[in-house]
Design a protein around this motif. Structure first.
Motif, PDB file in Angstrom:
ATOM      1  N   PRO A   2       0.834  -1.207   0.000  1.00 40.89           N
ATOM      2  CA  PRO A   2       0.000   0.000   0.000  1.00 40.89           C
ATOM      3  C   PRO A   2       0.868   1.255   0.000  1.00 40.89           C
ATOM      4  O   PRO A   2       1.833   1.350   0.753  1.00 40.89           O
ATOM      5  CB  PRO A   2      -0.803  -0.113   1.296  1.00 40.89           C
ATOM      6  N   ARG A   4      -0.315   5.105  -0.268  1.00 41.71           N
ATOM      7  CA  ARG A   4      -1.245   6.215  -0.460  1.00 41.71           C
ATOM      8  C   ARG A   4      -0.664   7.537   0.037  1.00 41.71           C
ATOM      9  O   ARG A   4      -0.877   8.577  -0.563  1.00 41.71           O
ATOM     10  CB  ARG A   4      -2.563   5.935   0.268  1.00 41.71           C
ATOM     11  N   ARG A 159      -2.289   6.338   6.502  1.00 46.72           N
ATOM     12  CA  ARG A 159      -3.187   6.236   5.348  1.00 46.72           C
ATOM     13  C   ARG A 159      -3.196   4.828   4.768  1.00 46.72           C
ATOM     14  O   ARG A 159      -4.137   4.452   4.061  1.00 46.72           O
ATOM     15  CB  ARG A 159      -2.789   7.247   4.267  1.00 46.72           C
ATOM     16  N   GLU A 160      -2.168   4.058   5.073  1.00 44.57           N
ATOM     17  CA  GLU A 160      -2.098   2.687   4.572  1.00 44.57           C
ATOM     18  C   GLU A 160      -2.731   1.671   5.519  1.00 44.57           C
ATOM     19  O   GLU A 160      -2.889   0.501   5.155  1.00 44.57           O
ATOM     20  CB  GLU A 160      -0.642   2.285   4.314  1.00 44.57           C
ATOM     21  N   ASP A 163      -5.690  -0.420   4.241  1.00 45.00           N
ATOM     22  CA  ASP A 163      -5.270  -1.426   3.270  1.00 45.00           C
ATOM     23  C   ASP A 163      -4.619  -2.625   3.959  1.00 45.00           C
ATOM     24  O   ASP A 163      -4.864  -3.778   3.578  1.00 45.00           O
ATOM     25  CB  ASP A 163      -4.288  -0.812   2.267  1.00 45.00           C
TER      26      ASP A 163
END
Length: 206
Positions: A2, A4, A159-160, A163
């Protein structure tokens, strides 16, 4: 992987550079950030992917045995991992845990143009700090530090987290044929995002 947030986008760019070279690679980061997994990503994305990756865990091996494991034993059939790896990759876990004599001999090996394997190293502490403390051989430092990637802790790449959670849930679904694990409630996800994660990905996965 991931990617992002800005930290992980930068990391992915650095990994692309790392896979295209045979220079030694150092992955720096806290325990549990996924350094070993990233080392495998670099290896299997490189032109050495078919030649194997060998793990040497200096943290788990007594220093009295490190020299023999890496360089073999004269007069015996034991060649040592550096020779046995051929043109593959050696993943050295815990650079600072190598004994002084092993560090000196490893520096000699890396300076040898005939060495065919690639070295990827993981470490928790700053290499410069280790040199200042006398824990890391200065010559070895210069030989391995041309390519250093800092792996950010999970708290700096939140932010990951969704995921990563989805990947973990997918594994749980595969292991549970009844499929009872459907997702994470919004309130629970908010709690995960606000947590500091001192154990990083290792803690999340547990």
């Amino acid at each position: 992987i991931p990617a992002r947030g800005e930290n992980m986008v930068r990391l992915m760019h650095q990994l692309q550079i790392a896979r295209a070279t045979s220079a030694p690679l150092v992955l720096l980061g806290e325990t549990g950030t996924g350094k070993t997994g990233l080392a495998h990503v670099v290896h299997y994305a490189s032109d050495r992917q078919s030649r194997g990756i060998t793990i040497f865990d200096a943290r788990a091996l007594p220093r009295s045995l490190q020299l023999r494991e890496l360089f073999g034993e004269p007069g015996t059939s034991m060649k040592g991992l550096l020779r046995e790896a051929g043109e593959g990759t050696i993943l050295l876990l815990g650079l600072s845990q190598l004994s002084a004599d092993v560090q000196e001999k490893l520096a000699e090996a890396l300076a040898d143009p005939n060495l065919s394997c690639r070295l990827i190293v993981t470490e928790r502490q700053s290499l410069e700090k280790l040199v200042e403390e006398g824990t890391l051989d200065r010559r070895l430092y210069f030989l391995v530090s041309s390519l250093v990637i800092v792996v950010p802790p999970l708290r700096d790449r939140t932010r990951e987290i969704p995921d990563h959670c989805e990947s973990i849930l997918e594994i749980m679904r595969e292991e549970n044929s009844a499929g009872v694990v459907r997702g994470i409630a919004p309130d629970a996800l908010s709690t995960l995002l606000a947590y500091n994660w001192p154990g990083n990905l290792m803690e999340l996965e547990s």
